[in-house]
Scaffold this active site. Structure first.
Site, PDB file in Angstrom:
ATOM      1  N   CYS A 192     -56.342   4.842  14.340  1.00 34.76           N
ATOM      2  CA  CYS A 192     -55.547   3.647  14.650  1.00 34.76           C
ATOM      3  C   CYS A 192     -54.192   3.962  15.274  1.00 34.76           C
ATOM      4  CB  CYS A 192     -55.370   2.804  13.399  1.00 34.76           C
ATOM      5  SG  CYS A 192     -56.953   2.302  12.729  1.00 34.76           S
ATOM      6  N   HIS A 225     -49.868  -2.113  14.737  1.00 32.14           N
ATOM      7  CA  HIS A 225     -51.319  -1.987  14.628  1.00 32.14           C
ATOM      8  C   HIS A 225     -51.854  -3.137  13.770  1.00 32.14           C
ATOM      9  CE1 HIS A 225     -55.269  -0.537  14.021  1.00 32.14           C
ATOM     10  NE2 HIS A 225     -55.084  -0.259  12.748  1.00 32.14           N
ATOM     11  N   ASN A 237     -59.363  -5.644  13.497  1.00 29.52           N
ATOM     12  CA  ASN A 237     -58.832  -4.305  13.732  1.00 29.52           C
ATOM     13  C   ASN A 237     -59.703  -3.582  14.766  1.00 29.52           C
ATOM     14  OD1 ASN A 237     -58.063  -1.627  13.588  1.00 29.52           O
ATOM     15  ND2 ASN A 237     -58.168  -1.486  11.361  1.00 29.52           N
TER      16      ASN A 237
HETATM   17  O1  UT7 Z   1     -56.803   0.550  10.360  1.00 29.33           O
HETATM   18  C1  UT7 Z   1     -56.382   1.716   9.792  1.00 29.33           C
HETATM   19  C2  UT7 Z   1     -56.447   1.881   8.382  1.00 29.33           C
HETATM   20  N1  UT7 Z   1     -57.038   0.821   7.602  1.00 29.33           N
HETATM   21  C3  UT7 Z   1     -56.253  -0.057   6.969  1.00 29.33           C
HETATM   22  O2  UT7 Z   1     -55.058  -0.102   7.156  1.00 29.33           O
HETATM   23  C4  UT7 Z   1     -56.921  -0.948   5.949  1.00 29.33           C
HETATM   24  C5  UT7 Z   1     -56.178  -0.901   4.655  1.00 29.33           C
HETATM   25  N2  UT7 Z   1     -56.827  -1.619   3.588  1.00 29.33           N
HETATM   26  C6  UT7 Z   1     -56.949  -2.971   3.560  1.00 29.33           C
HETATM   27  O3  UT7 Z   1     -56.586  -3.644   4.487  1.00 29.33           O
HETATM   28  C7  UT7 Z   1     -57.481  -3.592   2.313  1.00 29.33           C
HETATM   29  O4  UT7 Z   1     -57.526  -2.636   1.289  1.00 29.33           O
HETATM   30  C8  UT7 Z   1     -58.870  -4.267   2.453  1.00 29.33           C
HETATM   31  C9  UT7 Z   1     -58.761  -5.479   3.336  1.00 29.33           C
HETATM   32  C10 UT7 Z   1     -59.880  -3.281   3.033  1.00 29.33           C
HETATM   33  C11 UT7 Z   1     -59.329  -4.729   1.068  1.00 29.33           C
HETATM   34  O5  UT7 Z   1     -58.354  -5.615   0.523  1.00 29.33           O
HETATM   35  P1  UT7 Z   1     -57.740  -5.368  -0.940  1.00 29.33           P
HETATM   36  O6  UT7 Z   1     -56.818  -6.463  -1.188  1.00 29.33           O
HETATM   37  O7  UT7 Z   1     -57.201  -3.972  -0.980  1.00 29.33           O
HETATM   38  O8  UT7 Z   1     -58.997  -5.514  -1.841  1.00 29.33           O
HETATM   39  P2  UT7 Z   1     -59.523  -4.518  -2.977  1.00 29.33           P
HETATM   40  O9  UT7 Z   1     -60.338  -3.450  -2.351  1.00 29.33           O
HETATM   41  O10 UT7 Z   1     -58.384  -4.156  -3.875  1.00 29.33           O
HETATM   42  O11 UT7 Z   1     -60.470  -5.490  -3.773  1.00 29.33           O
HETATM   43  C12 UT7 Z   1     -59.978  -6.602  -4.560  1.00 29.33           C
HETATM   44  C13 UT7 Z   1     -61.161  -7.411  -5.057  1.00 29.33           C
HETATM   45  C14 UT7 Z   1     -62.246  -6.553  -5.699  1.00 29.33           C
HETATM   46  O12 UT7 Z   1     -62.833  -7.301  -6.754  1.00 29.33           O
HETATM   47  P3  UT7 Z   1     -62.408  -7.035  -8.279  1.00 29.33           P
HETATM   48  O13 UT7 Z   1     -62.704  -5.600  -8.537  1.00 29.33           O
HETATM   49  O14 UT7 Z   1     -60.944  -7.358  -8.357  1.00 29.33           O
HETATM   50  O15 UT7 Z   1     -63.277  -7.979  -9.019  1.00 29.33           O
HETATM   51  C15 UT7 Z   1     -63.254  -6.366  -4.602  1.00 29.33           C
HETATM   52  O16 UT7 Z   1     -64.545  -6.142  -5.086  1.00 29.33           O
HETATM   53  O17 UT7 Z   1     -61.788  -8.080  -3.961  1.00 29.33           O
HETATM   54  C16 UT7 Z   1     -63.164  -7.705  -3.895  1.00 29.33           C
HETATM   55  N3  UT7 Z   1     -63.534  -7.623  -2.480  1.00 29.33           N
HETATM   56  C17 UT7 Z   1     -63.982  -8.679  -1.801  1.00 29.33           C
HETATM   57  N4  UT7 Z   1     -64.220  -9.963  -2.158  1.00 29.33           N
HETATM   58  C18 UT7 Z   1     -64.671 -10.786  -1.203  1.00 29.33           C
HETATM   59  C19 UT7 Z   1     -63.464  -6.552  -1.668  1.00 29.33           C
HETATM   60  N5  UT7 Z   1     -63.876  -6.897  -0.435  1.00 29.33           N
HETATM   61  C20 UT7 Z   1     -64.197  -8.206  -0.483  1.00 29.33           C
HETATM   62  C21 UT7 Z   1     -64.691  -9.137   0.456  1.00 29.33           C
HETATM   63  N6  UT7 Z   1     -64.897 -10.412   0.051  1.00 29.33           N
HETATM   64  N7  UT7 Z   1     -64.929  -8.800   1.727  1.00 29.33           N
END
Ligand code: UT7
Length: 333
Positions: free
Chosen positions: A118, A258, A288
């Site tokens: 990225c 980004h 992204n």
């Molecule tokens: O581009 C270069 C590098 N990449 C980035 O910069 C991406 C960085 N990361 C992110 O943007 C975020 O971590 C994500 C968008 C990928 C995920 O968001 P998050 O707020 O970090 O979610 P999380 O992984 O902490 O998950 C929170 C909850 C979990 O459920 P529990 O364990 O709290 O019950 C996940 O299972 O949300 C759940 N979850 C979802 N729910 C609905 C994870 N993905 C999804 C989804 N839809 N797509």
């Protein structure tokens, strides 16, 4: 503003996104997610997908460069160098830049790829700047292009919601009036391999029946950890380049960050002390696109950018790679 020093300025922009739209509602039918969750956690509403069989990243990059050539009437034979920044090259080799050069008729150019995920576009602009500042070359194209849909697992809700396909290209030329790249801070930390990678397909794990079965040719991302690094490092790099150049939030016209997650961009804006109106954003439409995000912002918002505007370009990505560039915009369009 006349000076003897040569700077490297962006003198034209091109872009391309494929027609097919994959909306949050489409994803609701593919994995256990909701439009509401995706919008709230990332800011994304839809993304573009290249679905032409047999076409890869060079197709996107070629279209973006052709758009730039068309807008500028530039003869492709005048181009000295084409740098393609990508992590989804058409092949492991040859370089996608070579294929783009061939497609656009840049027969006098040499070309190579940069793989910095990225942050690729920032690395590309910085590399091009060195050639231009030194007087080695006069016309360099940096094209950030990624067909992320080729390596996204559309059964994994953690990843498939954020990525999309697209490409943006800039022409860079030497400038004697002080416009263009003023300064940059770029970083790498190999610890990132643990948290964001495409595990199979390279020389460590060449493709095999087993790697396909284990879905290891798709992106692996520990989103939470990547998020923590991204939020800190992108903000730190942006603050650092501002501090080095004695810039306050008032001095900045626009932040071009980004487009990975709106919450990461908001944190960067906060740290820089700039108003929300100064943040250019198209994440809601494209998601992204990895190397494509920053040049696609320039393409979408070209009319808004005015001669002399102070821009901060910032990115964080796989590797880990991150950094920030302070750039003075060259032209009104
Ligand atoms: O581009 C270069 C590098 N990449 C980035 O910069 C991406 C960085 N990361 C992110 O943007 C975020 O971590 C994500 C968008 C990928 C995920 O968001 P998050 O707020 O970090 O979610 P999380 O992984 O902490 O998950 C929170 C909850 C979990 O459920 P529990 O364990 O709290 O019950 C996940 O299972 O949300 C759940 N979850 C979802 N729910 C609905 C994870 N993905 C999804 C989804 N839809 N797509």
């Amino acid at each position: 503003m006349s000076q003897s020093k040569t700077t490297a300025a962006i003198s034209a922009v091109g872009g391309f996104v494929p027609k097919k739209i994959l909306s949050n509602y489409d994803l609701e039918k593919m994995v256990d997610t909701t439009d509401e969750w995706i919008k709230t956690r990332t800011g994304i509403e839809e993304r573009r997908i290249l679905d032409i069989p047999g076409e890869g990243t060079s197709y996107l990059g070629t279209k973006a460069v052709e758009n730039l050539l068309h807008k500028t009437n530039l003869d492709p034979k005048e181009i000295d160098l084409i740098i393609c920044t990508t992590v989804t090259g058409d092949y492991l080799f040859p370089a996608t830049a070579n294929i783009i050069s061939h497609n656009v008729g840049a027969t006098n150019a040499f070309s190579f790829d940069i793989g910095a995920a990225c942050s690729g576009f920032l690395y590309g602009v910085r590399t091009a700047s060195s050639f231009l500042e030194a007087g080695t070359y006069k016309k360099v194209i940096v094209v950030g292009a990624d067909k992320m849909s080729a390596i996204v697992d559309y059964s994994n809700r953690n990843n498939c919601i954020i990525f999309g396909d697209g490409a943006g290209a800039v022409l860079m030329e030497p400038n004697k009036e002080g416009f263009g790249v003023q300064d940059s801070v770029l970083y790498t930390d190999g610890i990132g391999k643990e948290y964001l990678l495409q595990p199979a397909g390279g020389s460590v794990k060449p493709p095999s029946v087993e790697s396909i079965k284990n879905r290891e040719h798709f992106i692996y991302q520990d989103g939470k950890t990547v998020f923590k690094f991204a939020v800190t490092k992108m903000a730190e790099a942006s603050a650092e380049v501002m501090r080095k150049n004695k810039l306050t939030g008032e001095d900045i016209n626009y932040l071009l960050a980004h487009q990975a997650n709106k919450r990461i961009i908001d944190a960067t804006r906060d740290r820089m002390g700039i108003d929300e109106s100064k943040v250019l954003m198209n994440i809601q439409r494209y998601g992204n696109t990895t190397s494509g995000t920053i040049p696609l912002l320039m393409w979408d918002f070209e009319k808004k950018l005015k001669k002399g505007d102070n821009l901060i370009l910032s990115a964080f990505g796989g590797g880990f790679t991150w950094g920030s560039i302070y750039l003075k915009w060259l032209y009104n369009s």
